[in-house]
Design a protein around this motif. Structure first.
Motif, PDB file in Angstrom:
ATOM      1  N   GLY A  32       0.790  -1.225   0.000  1.00  0.00           N
ATOM      2  CA  GLY A  32       0.000   0.000   0.000  1.00  0.00           C
ATOM      3  C   GLY A  32       0.822   1.275   0.000  1.00  0.00           C
ATOM      4  N   CYS A  33       2.130   1.158   0.086  1.00  0.00           N
ATOM      5  CA  CYS A  33       3.036   2.310  -0.035  1.00  0.00           C
ATOM      6  C   CYS A  33       4.384   1.777  -0.487  1.00  0.00           C
ATOM      7  CB  CYS A  33       3.158   3.066   1.281  1.00  0.00           C
ATOM      8  SG  CYS A  33       4.134   4.591   1.126  1.00  0.00           S
ATOM      9  N   ILE A  90      11.684   7.590  -8.713  1.00  0.00           N
ATOM     10  CA  ILE A  90      10.597   7.135  -7.850  1.00  0.00           C
ATOM     11  C   ILE A  90       9.330   7.921  -8.158  1.00  0.00           C
ATOM     12  CG2 ILE A  90       9.852   6.759  -5.474  1.00  0.00           C
ATOM     13  CD1 ILE A  90      12.369   5.192  -6.268  1.00  0.00           C
ATOM     14  N   GLN A  91       8.258   7.216  -8.482  1.00  0.00           N
ATOM     15  CA  GLN A  91       6.970   7.853  -8.719  1.00  0.00           C
ATOM     16  C   GLN A  91       6.191   7.929  -7.406  1.00  0.00           C
ATOM     17  OE1 GLN A  91       5.800   9.116 -11.711  1.00  0.00           O
ATOM     18  NE2 GLN A  91       4.110   9.933 -10.511  1.00  0.00           N
ATOM     19  N   PRO A  92       5.907   9.116  -6.880  1.00  0.00           N
ATOM     20  CA  PRO A  92       5.200   9.233  -5.603  1.00  0.00           C
ATOM     21  C   PRO A  92       3.831   8.555  -5.636  1.00  0.00           C
ATOM     22  CG  PRO A  92       6.161  11.345  -6.225  1.00  0.00           C
ATOM     23  CD  PRO A  92       6.287  10.443  -7.422  1.00  0.00           C
ATOM     24  N   VAL A  93       3.406   8.053  -4.472  1.00  0.00           N
ATOM     25  CA  VAL A  93       2.111   7.402  -4.342  1.00  0.00           C
ATOM     26  C   VAL A  93       1.392   7.955  -3.114  1.00  0.00           C
ATOM     27  CG1 VAL A  93       2.960   5.277  -5.398  1.00  0.00           C
ATOM     28  CG2 VAL A  93       3.002   5.521  -2.898  1.00  0.00           C
ATOM     29  N   LYS A  94       0.094   7.702  -3.039  1.00  0.00           N
ATOM     30  CA  LYS A  94      -0.689   8.041  -1.849  1.00  0.00           C
ATOM     31  C   LYS A  94      -0.758   6.797  -0.975  1.00  0.00           C
ATOM     32  CE  LYS A  94      -5.092   9.965  -0.278  1.00  0.00           C
ATOM     33  NZ  LYS A  94      -6.416  10.513  -0.681  1.00  0.00           N
ATOM     34  N   ILE A 101       5.435   6.598   3.658  1.00  0.00           N
ATOM     35  CA  ILE A 101       5.957   7.820   3.053  1.00  0.00           C
ATOM     36  C   ILE A 101       5.847   7.654   1.537  1.00  0.00           C
ATOM     37  CG2 ILE A 101       7.964   9.309   2.757  1.00  0.00           C
ATOM     38  CD1 ILE A 101       8.841   8.555   5.559  1.00  0.00           C
ATOM     39  N   GLY A 102       4.928   8.379   0.954  1.00  0.00           N
ATOM     40  CA  GLY A 102       4.632   8.183  -0.467  1.00  0.00           C
ATOM     41  C   GLY A 102       5.653   8.762  -1.414  1.00  0.00           C
TER      42      GLY A 102
END
Length: 422
Positions: free
Chosen positions: A286-287, A301-305, A315-316
């Motif tokens: 989930g992260c 790195i592609q940020p995520v929610k 930490i997204g």
């Protein structure tokens, strides 16, 4: 070594940060004086601490206290750091986990159990180093954005030192971590947002309040060096040798990169044989922006929610994600992620085999090790070290409804026997 440098105030003073001599940018190696700064003005990359260690012997380390200050000659801290009131973290046990090894089907597993720190997580290590450096720079308030464990460590360290603290947390943080921060009576502020929102707010506040030392923002280069002590302790506890395989949970990614740095420094100083080792990273599905980048062969790195029970790893947009990829690729390791269900099973597996109750981050580490073994990425015939970085009492909600009494019975021996199937 000392250096006369500017601090966060207009005054000048002589800094004592031990062997630390300057800051260096991670991307292009630009060098600049020691200061409470975290980004290079030249190439805008994160700053790291550079040292002049001189000669460091095993005897020097072994003569020190049973905490992280036995490694003070390898850290950016004052020469008398152990004499100033602090929480004295470190010196945690390395457990030979034979029953876990049998359950995983491997030759040998060691568990670095950092639940024994003062606030029951590895964050006490990094905060102690950050506080020591912040004091040298003339700060007056210890602060941080946090997913929980850091909040505990900052509030406790500030209380021990007689400092004020300002701690920012997402309002959705586990109740246990909120209470175990608030008890130290510092300023605890819950923010309506996720950790990445809280972190952005902290960066803004750090610029506005010059007397506040945000441990993972404006004094981050010094703070992050505290994670090296995990590597130092593991190597020393193994009889002055580097383990062939180590699994490290990933939040910002700093811990993993500093464990690697610690092993390399020990090798370069001749304290251990500079033998090959592999570093493996663990994330919750989930992260999992770093795991996803690794799987896809990307270096960005592609940020995520975040959406996981492993909130201490949620930490997204991990600041050190790209450097984690560098370390894992260089050492021939791998990065995997596991579901929340696997996280809970990892917690329970470690508890029932070794009597160690870990928080969700440790569940991620154990479950990821199991997955890496199943996919052939971890070698079952080589030793494995698992970093367990926080206590399960901090994340009781993760196992609520999953464990409990086997039965509720009247107060008679017959009822107990019946419940046990006798």
């Amino acid at each position: 070594m000392t250096a006369a440098l500017g601090t966060n105030t207009s005054a000048k003073k002589t800094l004592d940060l031990g062997p630390a001599v300057e800051l260096v940018s991670k991307e292009e190696g630009h060098r600049q004086p020691l200061a409470p700064e975290f980004v290079s003005a030249e190439d805008f990359s994160p700053l790291d601490v550079a040292y002049d260690f001189g000669r460091v012997r095993r005897e020097d380390i072994q003569a020190g206290p049973n905490n992280i200050w036995r490694y003070k000659k390898l850290l950016p801290v004052p020469s008398n750091v152990e004499e100033i009131p602090n929480t004295e973290p470190g010196g945690t046990r390395l457990v030979l986990a034979d029953r876990l090894a049998k359950a995983l089907g491997v030759k040998r597993v060691w568990v670095k159990d950092d639940t024994g720190n003062p606030t029951h997580s590895f964050k006490d290590r990094v905060v102690a180093v950050a506080l020591a450096a912040a004091r040298e720079f003339g700060f007056k308030v210890l602060a941080c954005p946090s997913t929980g464990n850091l909040a505990n460590a900052v509030a406790a360290a500030a209380a021990r030192a007689g400092w004020e603290s300002v701690v920012l947390i997402p309002k959705s943080l586990e109740r246990a971590k909120i209470l175990t921060t608030a008890v130290y009576d510092g300023a605890l502020i819950a923010v309506d947002g996720n950790y990445d929102d809280v972190n952005r707010l902290a960066t803004q506040l750090a610029a506005e309040h010059e007397s506040w030392a945000f441990v993972n923002v404006n004094v981050r280069p010094y703070y992050s060096e505290g994670s090296k002590t995990l590597a130092f302790e593991v190597a020393e506890q193994l009889g002055w040798r580097i383990p062939p395989q180590i699994v490290v949970p990933i939040a910002s990614g700093s811990q993993l990169t500093k464990v690697d740095k610690g092993f390399r420094e020990f090798g370069e100083l001749g304290l251990v044989e500079a033998s090959p080792y592999q570093v493996f990273g663990a994330q919750a599905t989930g992260c999992s922006p770093v795991s996803t980048a690794f799987r896809n062969g990307h270096d960005v790195i592609q940020p995520v929610k975040p959406d996981t029970i492993a909130r201490s790893l949620a930490i997204g947009n991990p600041a050190d994600g790209p450097y984690v990829l560098d370390v894992v690729n260089r050492t021939g390791g791998a990065i995997e992620d596991v579901s929340d269900e696997e996280v809970v099973e990892g917690i329970r597996l470690l508890a029932r085999t070794e009597g160690i109750f870990t928080e969700t981050a440790g569940g991620v580490t154990v479950a990821t090790a199991k997955k890496l073994l199943a996919t052939g990425k971890l070698n079952p015939d080589e030793e494995i070290v698992l970093l367990i970085t926080g206590d399960g009492l901090k994340t009781l909600d993760a196992i609520e409804g999953k464990v409990g009494p086997r039965a509720t019975v009247p107060p008679t021996a017959a009822a107990v026997s019946e419940a046990l199937g006798f």
